[in-house]
Design a protein around this motif. Structure first.
Motif, mmCIF file in Angstrom:
data_model
loop_
_atom_site.group_PDB
_atom_site.id
_atom_site.type_symbol
_atom_site.label_atom_id
_atom_site.label_comp_id
_atom_site.label_asym_id
_atom_site.label_seq_id
_atom_site.Cartn_x
_atom_site.Cartn_y
_atom_site.Cartn_z
ATOM 1 N N VAL A 68 10.674 9.709 -5.825
ATOM 2 C CA VAL A 68 10.123 8.871 -6.899
ATOM 3 C C VAL A 68 9.047 7.943 -6.346
ATOM 4 O O VAL A 68 7.961 7.798 -6.928
ATOM 5 C CB VAL A 68 11.240 8.053 -7.584
ATOM 6 C CG1 VAL A 68 10.645 7.065 -8.582
ATOM 7 C CG2 VAL A 68 12.226 8.980 -8.288
ATOM 8 N N ALA A 69 9.330 7.309 -5.211
ATOM 9 C CA ALA A 69 8.357 6.398 -4.604
ATOM 10 C C ALA A 69 7.088 7.143 -4.191
ATOM 11 O O ALA A 69 5.966 6.661 -4.409
ATOM 12 C CB ALA A 69 8.980 5.706 -3.387
ATOM 13 N N ALA A 70 7.259 8.339 -3.607
ATOM 14 C CA ALA A 70 6.100 9.130 -3.188
ATOM 15 C C ALA A 70 5.286 9.586 -4.394
ATOM 16 O O ALA A 70 4.050 9.619 -4.349
ATOM 17 C CB ALA A 70 6.565 10.335 -2.375
ATOM 18 N N ALA A 71 5.980 9.949 -5.478
ATOM 19 C CA ALA A 71 5.277 10.390 -6.688
ATOM 20 C C ALA A 71 4.453 9.256 -7.282
ATOM 21 O O ALA A 71 3.307 9.466 -7.713
ATOM 22 C CB ALA A 71 6.288 10.908 -7.710
ATOM 23 N N ALA A 72 5.005 8.056 -7.318
ATOM 24 C CA ALA A 72 4.274 6.905 -7.862
ATOM 25 C C ALA A 72 3.017 6.642 -7.047
ATOM 26 O O ALA A 72 1.933 6.362 -7.593
ATOM 27 C CB ALA A 72 5.178 5.675 -7.871
ATOM 28 N N LYS A 73 3.127 6.743 -5.724
ATOM 29 C CA LYS A 73 1.968 6.546 -4.860
ATOM 30 C C LYS A 73 0.919 7.631 -5.103
ATOM 31 O O LYS A 73 -0.293 7.341 -5.157
ATOM 32 C CB LYS A 73 2.409 6.557 -3.388
ATOM 33 C CG LYS A 73 1.300 6.218 -2.402
ATOM 34 C CD LYS A 73 1.837 6.113 -0.988
ATOM 35 C CE LYS A 73 2.781 4.936 -0.848
ATOM 36 N NZ LYS A 73 3.202 4.732 0.585
ATOM 37 N N ALA A 74 1.381 8.880 -5.277
ATOM 38 C CA ALA A 74 0.449 9.982 -5.529
ATOM 39 C C ALA A 74 -0.260 9.807 -6.871
ATOM 40 O O ALA A 74 -1.450 10.125 -7.002
ATOM 41 C CB ALA A 74 1.207 11.310 -5.504
ATOM 42 N N VAL A 75 0.458 9.305 -7.870
ATOM 43 C CA VAL A 75 -0.143 9.060 -9.184
ATOM 44 C C VAL A 75 -1.277 8.046 -9.066
ATOM 45 O O VAL A 75 -2.394 8.255 -9.568
ATOM 46 C CB VAL A 75 0.911 8.558 -10.184
ATOM 47 C CG1 VAL A 75 0.243 7.998 -11.442
ATOM 48 C CG2 VAL A 75 1.871 9.676 -10.564
ATOM 49 N N GLU A 76 -1.012 6.945 -8.392
ATOM 50 C CA GLU A 76 -2.022 5.893 -8.280
ATOM 51 C C GLU A 76 -3.207 6.331 -7.428
ATOM 52 O O GLU A 76 -4.345 5.914 -7.670
ATOM 53 C CB GLU A 76 -1.373 4.618 -7.746
ATOM 54 C CG GLU A 76 -0.388 4.019 -8.751
ATOM 55 C CD GLU A 76 0.248 2.716 -8.292
ATOM 56 O OE1 GLU A 76 0.225 2.442 -7.066
ATOM 57 O OE2 GLU A 76 0.770 1.986 -9.150
ATOM 58 N N GLN A 77 -2.957 7.192 -6.453
ATOM 59 C CA GLN A 77 -4.068 7.736 -5.665
ATOM 60 C C GLN A 77 -4.935 8.669 -6.510
ATOM 61 O O GLN A 77 -6.160 8.723 -6.322
ATOM 62 C CB GLN A 77 -3.529 8.486 -4.445
ATOM 63 C CG GLN A 77 -2.936 7.578 -3.379
ATOM 64 C CD GLN A 77 -2.293 8.352 -2.239
ATOM 65 O OE1 GLN A 77 -2.027 9.556 -2.352
ATOM 66 N NE2 GLN A 77 -2.015 7.678 -1.134
ATOM 67 N N ALA A 78 -4.310 9.363 -7.450
ATOM 68 C CA ALA A 78 -5.041 10.340 -8.272
ATOM 69 C C ALA A 78 -5.808 9.695 -9.413
ATOM 70 O O ALA A 78 -6.950 10.086 -9.701
ATOM 71 C CB ALA A 78 -4.066 11.385 -8.816
ATOM 72 N N VAL A 79 -5.169 8.717 -10.088
ATOM 73 C CA VAL A 79 -5.791 8.180 -11.312
ATOM 74 C C VAL A 79 -5.843 6.657 -11.353
ATOM 75 O O VAL A 79 -6.299 6.077 -12.345
ATOM 76 C CB VAL A 79 -5.043 8.692 -12.564
ATOM 77 C CG1 VAL A 79 -5.106 10.201 -12.658
ATOM 78 C CG2 VAL A 79 -3.590 8.204 -12.596
ATOM 79 N N GLY A 80 -5.371 5.993 -10.307
ATOM 80 C CA GLY A 80 -5.298 4.541 -10.370
ATOM 81 C C GLY A 80 -4.139 4.128 -11.259
ATOM 82 O O GLY A 80 -3.046 4.681 -11.160
ATOM 83 N N ALA A 81 -4.372 3.185 -12.136
ATOM 84 C CA ALA A 81 -3.339 2.763 -13.085
ATOM 85 C C ALA A 81 -3.319 3.751 -14.252
ATOM 86 O O ALA A 81 -4.302 3.861 -14.985
ATOM 87 C CB ALA A 81 -3.613 1.364 -13.609
#
Length: 310
Positions: free
Chosen positions: A71-84
């Motif tokens: 979950v933590a890694a996915a959240a980081k990947a999301v923000e790297q891909a699209v920001g907020a």
């Protein structure tokens, strides 16, 4: 839509998540598809949308909601891909069939880990960036079980009820930051989750609840055939929900969900209990008292867990 906004959809490899991710991509959204099996799920999404492997508007992210590190890694990947992200759609989940006495505690624990604890952790990880952006929407995909606890699906009804109470609570907290919350009460859709393959089955068909299961299974399958709609119809309802600017919305998607919400609002609790019993063919109060079924030992279910969303 005048700009390409980003949306994170969990459980996007199959069912309602797959249909929703494809629909929103075609509408111009930047879609982050979160799922356990990224390779297989993204192959399905690209086949459904025609998107190329390098398309920046369609990103796959590995997510196992039962694993805090994932979950933590996915959240980081999301923000790297699209920001907020502009929107977060909590769609992933598992279903189960079986009476309370039949369902093992391990199933309850897995149900809450997948449908509540994991989504809460993902939300907590993404909220700071969404608050800083000052806009966004969090959508919780609920069901009939969130409106009314249904016999033989107590763990599923319990998590959907918890999901709705969580959404209601959070809506008051995040609204001042420009973030809205929508609860979508879904009807019956033709996905794997309504089949034996997509459901964890803890029913004991020759146990004390055998009479319940015999009638409920027959009536339930007939009702599913009549009521099940194409997943693309849900996707259209989700797209409409994402356009809302209200701080909190609770709405149905599907005619059977709409009818249930109306009935639950108009009828007292005892009336809904009786209506549910009659529709499902459950024996009347006290009907099995003093019968062999009443004196049978505790059921010993044989569990084989499965997930609808990857």
């Amino acid at each position: 839509m005048t700009e390409s906004r980003s949306v994170v959809i969990t459980g996007a490899s199959r069912g309602l998540g797959l249909a929703s991710a494809a629909h929103l991509y075609r509408q111009g959204w930047q879609v982050v598809a979160a799922m356990r099996s990224v390779d297989a799920g993204m192959a399905r999404l690209r086949a459904k949308t025609g998107a190329g492997t390098g398309d920046a508007r369609l990103t796959g992210v590995t997510l196992d909601l039962t694993d805090p590190a994932s979950v933590a890694a996915a959240a980081k990947a999301v923000e790297q891909a699209v920001g907020a992200p502009y929107a977060l759609v909590h769609n992933a989940g598992i279903s189960a069939a079986g009476m309370v006495e039949e369902a093992p505690v391990s199933l309850w624990e897995r149900m809450f880990a997948t449908n509540i604890f994991g989504p809460v952790a993902l939300t907590k990880a993404l909220l700071p960036s969404m608050r800083a952006a000052g806009r966004g929407r969090i959508v919780m995909v609920s069901s009939a079980g969130g409106v009314r606890g249904m016999p033989a699906t107590a763990p599923y009804s319990a998590v959907k009820g918890a999901l709705e109470r969580w959404g209601e609570s959070m809506a008051g907290e995040v609204a001042p930051f420009g973030i809205g919350v929508t609860i979508l009460v879904t009807g019956t859709y033709d996905t794997e989750i309504i089949t034996d393959a997509g459901t964890t089955d803890s029913r004991v068909l020759d146990g004390p609840y055998a009479r319940h299961h015999h009638t409920m299974d027959k009536r339930g399958r007939e009702a599913m055939k009549r009521a099940a709609k194409a997943p693309d119809r849900f996707a259209g309802g989700l797209a409409q929900a994402l356009e809302s600017t209200k701080p909190f919305v609770r709405r149905s998607v599907g005619p059977d969900a709409r009818m249930l919400m109306i009935a639950n609002r108009l009828l007292p609790g005892a009336g809904m209990h009786t209506l549910t019993r009659l529709m499902m063919g459950i024996p009347r109060f006290g009907a099995l008292g003093g019968t062999p079924a009443a004196s049978m030992g505790a059921p010993d279910p044989n569990i084989q867990e499965s997930e609808e969303n990857g």
